[in-house]
Design a protein around this motif. Sequence first.
Motif, mmCIF file in Angstrom:
data_model
loop_
_atom_site.group_PDB
_atom_site.id
_atom_site.type_symbol
_atom_site.label_atom_id
_atom_site.label_comp_id
_atom_site.label_asym_id
_atom_site.label_seq_id
_atom_site.Cartn_x
_atom_site.Cartn_y
_atom_site.Cartn_z
ATOM 1 N N ALA A 262 -28.031 30.176 -0.833
ATOM 2 C CA ALA A 262 -26.733 30.590 -0.283
ATOM 3 C C ALA A 262 -26.732 30.540 1.243
ATOM 4 O O ALA A 262 -25.680 30.547 1.878
ATOM 5 N N GLY A 263 -27.932 30.539 1.824
ATOM 6 C CA GLY A 263 -28.028 30.542 3.290
ATOM 7 C C GLY A 263 -28.513 31.885 3.824
ATOM 8 O O GLY A 263 -28.274 32.232 4.986
ATOM 9 N N LYS A 264 -29.249 32.645 3.010
ATOM 10 C CA LYS A 264 -29.748 33.968 3.422
ATOM 11 C C LYS A 264 -30.709 33.832 4.598
ATOM 12 O O LYS A 264 -30.590 34.545 5.604
ATOM 13 N N SER A 265 -31.679 32.910 4.459
ATOM 14 C CA SER A 265 -32.662 32.755 5.536
ATOM 15 C C SER A 265 -31.989 32.220 6.793
ATOM 16 O O SER A 265 -32.343 32.626 7.910
ATOM 17 N N SER A 266 -30.995 31.356 6.625
ATOM 18 C CA SER A 266 -30.274 30.842 7.798
ATOM 19 C C SER A 266 -29.599 32.003 8.527
ATOM 20 O O SER A 266 -29.599 32.060 9.759
ATOM 21 N N LEU A 267 -29.045 32.949 7.761
ATOM 22 C CA LEU A 267 -28.379 34.100 8.377
ATOM 23 C C LEU A 267 -29.385 35.009 9.092
ATOM 24 O O LEU A 267 -29.129 35.488 10.202
ATOM 25 N N PRO A 283 -33.711 25.164 -3.589
ATOM 26 C CA PRO A 283 -33.487 26.560 -4.014
ATOM 27 C C PRO A 283 -34.825 27.246 -4.311
ATOM 28 O O PRO A 283 -35.707 26.620 -4.902
ATOM 29 N N GLY A 284 -34.951 28.485 -3.929
ATOM 30 C CA GLY A 284 -36.200 29.220 -4.180
ATOM 31 C C GLY A 284 -37.206 29.051 -3.050
ATOM 32 O O GLY A 284 -38.414 29.221 -3.260
ATOM 33 N N THR A 285 -36.739 28.752 -1.833
ATOM 34 C CA THR A 285 -37.664 28.588 -0.695
ATOM 35 C C THR A 285 -38.317 29.922 -0.328
ATOM 36 O O THR A 285 -39.535 30.019 -0.161
ATOM 37 N N THR A 286 -37.500 30.967 -0.192
ATOM 38 C CA THR A 286 -38.062 32.278 0.193
ATOM 39 C C THR A 286 -38.507 32.997 -1.072
ATOM 40 O O THR A 286 -37.737 33.124 -2.027
ATOM 41 N N ARG A 287 -39.748 33.487 -1.050
ATOM 42 C CA ARG A 287 -40.235 34.180 -2.251
ATOM 43 C C ARG A 287 -40.671 35.606 -1.949
ATOM 44 O O ARG A 287 -40.556 36.477 -2.785
ATOM 45 N N SER A 378 -18.792 28.096 5.276
ATOM 46 C CA SER A 378 -17.337 27.914 5.323
ATOM 47 C C SER A 378 -16.985 26.521 5.863
ATOM 48 O O SER A 378 -15.899 26.027 5.623
ATOM 49 N N ASP A 379 -17.932 25.908 6.567
ATOM 50 C CA ASP A 379 -17.670 24.548 7.093
ATOM 51 C C ASP A 379 -17.506 23.527 5.976
ATOM 52 O O ASP A 379 -16.951 22.453 6.179
ATOM 53 N N LEU A 380 -17.981 23.881 4.760
ATOM 54 C CA LEU A 380 -17.856 22.938 3.645
ATOM 55 C C LEU A 380 -16.496 23.040 2.945
ATOM 56 O O LEU A 380 -16.178 22.231 2.083
ATOM 57 N N SER A 399 -20.024 30.452 8.920
ATOM 58 C CA SER A 399 -20.814 29.234 8.796
ATOM 59 C C SER A 399 -22.050 29.403 9.681
ATOM 60 O O SER A 399 -21.936 29.465 10.905
ATOM 61 N N CYS A 400 -23.211 29.519 9.038
ATOM 62 C CA CYS A 400 -24.453 29.624 9.819
ATOM 63 C C CYS A 400 -24.691 28.318 10.569
ATOM 64 O O CYS A 400 -25.355 28.313 11.607
ATOM 65 N N LEU A 401 -24.136 27.247 10.022
ATOM 66 C CA LEU A 401 -24.343 25.939 10.643
ATOM 67 C C LEU A 401 -23.610 25.836 11.975
ATOM 68 O O LEU A 401 -24.189 25.431 12.989
HETATM 69 N N1 LIG Z 1 -23.231 23.202 5.482
HETATM 70 C C1 LIG Z 1 -23.920 24.320 5.646
HETATM 71 N N2 LIG Z 1 -25.195 24.393 5.215
HETATM 72 C C2 LIG Z 1 -25.853 25.554 5.390
HETATM 73 C C3 LIG Z 1 -25.271 26.674 6.014
HETATM 74 N N3 LIG Z 1 -26.189 27.673 6.016
HETATM 75 C C4 LIG Z 1 -27.289 27.197 5.427
HETATM 76 N N4 LIG Z 1 -27.105 25.917 5.045
HETATM 77 C C5 LIG Z 1 -28.066 25.049 4.362
HETATM 78 O O1 LIG Z 1 -28.275 25.546 3.062
HETATM 79 C C6 LIG Z 1 -29.618 25.303 2.639
HETATM 80 C C7 LIG Z 1 -30.259 26.602 2.189
HETATM 81 O O2 LIG Z 1 -30.357 27.464 3.295
HETATM 82 P P1 LIG Z 1 -31.359 28.694 3.306
HETATM 83 O O3 LIG Z 1 -31.056 29.480 4.512
HETATM 84 O O4 LIG Z 1 -32.761 28.242 3.122
HETATM 85 O O5 LIG Z 1 -30.869 29.442 2.006
HETATM 86 P P2 LIG Z 1 -31.544 30.685 1.253
HETATM 87 O O6 LIG Z 1 -30.446 31.480 0.654
HETATM 88 O O7 LIG Z 1 -32.480 31.395 2.122
HETATM 89 O O8 LIG Z 1 -32.327 29.938 0.116
HETATM 90 P P3 LIG Z 1 -33.582 30.475 -0.764
HETATM 91 O O9 LIG Z 1 -34.581 31.057 0.146
HETATM 92 O O10 LIG Z 1 -34.063 29.243 -1.435
HETATM 93 O O11 LIG Z 1 -33.023 31.466 -1.736
HETATM 94 C C8 LIG Z 1 -30.311 24.673 3.845
HETATM 95 O O12 LIG Z 1 -30.336 23.289 3.682
HETATM 96 C C9 LIG Z 1 -29.433 25.049 5.014
HETATM 97 O O13 LIG Z 1 -29.493 24.115 6.072
HETATM 98 C C10 LIG Z 1 -23.926 26.559 6.480
HETATM 99 O O14 LIG Z 1 -23.307 27.463 7.035
HETATM 100 N N5 LIG Z 1 -23.303 25.349 6.259
#
Ligand SMILES: Nc1nc2c(ncn2[C@@H]2O[C@H](COP(=O)(O)OP(=O)(O)OP(=O)(O)O)[C@@H](O)[C@H]2O)c(=O)[nH]1
Length: 494
Positions: A262-267, A283-287, A378-380, A399-401
């Motif tokens: 969902a983008g948790k680590s990005s946030l 999916p499943g990067t952070t454990r 949200s950018d998507l 949008s974390c991006l």
């Molecule tokens: N387009 C878009 N992609 C994003 C955004 N935020 C994160 N991503 C992408 O989504 C993918 C997953 O992002 P993570 O931050 O690793 O997501 P996560 O929820 O931590 O994932 P897990 O650790 O696997 O559960 C990556 O390829 C990011 O680059 C966003 O705001 N927009």
Amino acid sequence: MWRGLWTLVTWAAHGPRSPRSCMRQASGAPAPGSGATIFALSSGQGRCGIAVIRTSGPASGHALRSLTAPRDVPPPRSACLRLLSDPRTGEPLDRALVLWFPGPQSFTGEDCAEFHVHGGPAVVSGVLQALGSVPGLRPAEAGEFTRRAFAHGKLSLTEVEGLADLIHAETEAQRRQALRQLDGELGHLCRSWAETLTKALAHVEAYIDFGEDDNLEEGVLERADSEVRELEVALGAHLRDARRGQRLRSGAHVVVAGPPNAGKSSLVNLLSRKPVSIVSPEPGTTRDVLETPVDLAGFPALLSDTAGLREGVGPVEQEGVRRARERLEQADLILAVLDASDLASPSSCNFLDMVVTPAGAQSPNGSSQRLLLVLNKSDLLLPGGPEPSPDVPPHLLLSCLTGEGLDGLLEALRKELAEVCGDPATGPPLLTRARHQHHLQSCLDALGLYKQAKDLALAAEALRVARGHLTRLTGGGGTEEILDLIFRDFCVGK
Ligand SMILES: Nc1nc2c(ncn2[C@@H]2O[C@H](COP(=O)(O)OP(=O)(O)OP(=O)(O)O)[C@@H](O)[C@H]2O)c(=O)[nH]1
Ligand SMILES: [Mg+2]
């Protein structure tokens, strides 16, 4: 290097001196050991523009005269430029500003001197060694200046704690709270509560002494009862808030959770402004649970990244999911993250049902878990397209991006954290330590005994115990161990 310097200074203060070391000893200098005068570097250690070295105690004036030329003490509280030299050799050490604070109008209440020297290590070590050679002076221990201020009634114990918190404050909210405590707000409140108890006690004792006497005005005991009742309500309200003040001191637990990808680590990386967690499209990067302390909109927080919640995966990821759920239960605030472009997926629906909806519902004890729902990516979404989903509970788009929506999220976080930690800008004084909570709870318990007391002597004793706890909170009659614990928070020089 500083450790070595300290050894030198200690040696200079206590070790053997050559006959020359007493050359400039003026008559009237206090004998070493009798009411020691302490000295320390009070500004931060390391190379810097200006370093502040200070002394406190009866030999402060003598130390000033021994090191400076001209050798007179400057007018009180006025900065004067002086040449500093070593009293043993006469060797010049620095040209510096010196200040003289005669007691009791000083931080510690004793005679104090300050030397604002150039901050090079050689200057600082030279001045510290020169001070160490002045009879009656010794290096200060951690927190000793503040301890002397407390001993001379310059600061109450709650103010001392406020000062320690101010020195350690890392966020705006912590600084505000510490300043309020240093200003004595909590102390004033406790003293006003103690006064209420003193009045109630006076009423009860008057009844014990003159109960049979016609001269005693009517309703004396009833008045004491109603004062105690009002105090119970006030103490109860503060105790219910106690966790907030402690969170403000040590940081609120903010847990980032959501389905995988969902983008948790990005946030987490965006909010902490550093690459705490690995981000990948898999999916499943952070454990594991990854924690990082952050300043969130001015409030201190411990931000936890967690594994994406899903079933039917391998044992390692399952353990990550179990840990994530455990963290969610302990969270002060949940940052729930969903992919805005993937709301209909089973993992998103499951997360909404299992985490988001229950958090909004009230638990049987009337409390609900705080949660902010963030729809990321949200950018998507198509520009001008429909709302991602009208059925989704209240949420923020982010949008974390691109960073769009971040300001809105920070504002929402500020409001939530002001509730979680208490808002030091507006709220009542907070109880920031377990010690405060303990004394208020004990005071409340003693008031309970007052109400149950079968005779007036026991009732009066319960009031005395209750009042004693309030007095100890602000510092009257604290035991040495408690004082040691509190002053241990300070550095040398404060
Ligand atoms: N387009 C878009 N992609 C994003 C955004 N935020 C994160 N991503 C992408 O989504 C993918 C997953 O992002 P993570 O931050 O690793 O997501 P996560 O929820 O931590 O994932 P897990 O650790 O696997 O559960 C990556 O390829 C990011 O680059 C966003 O705001 N927009
Ligand atoms: Mg992750």
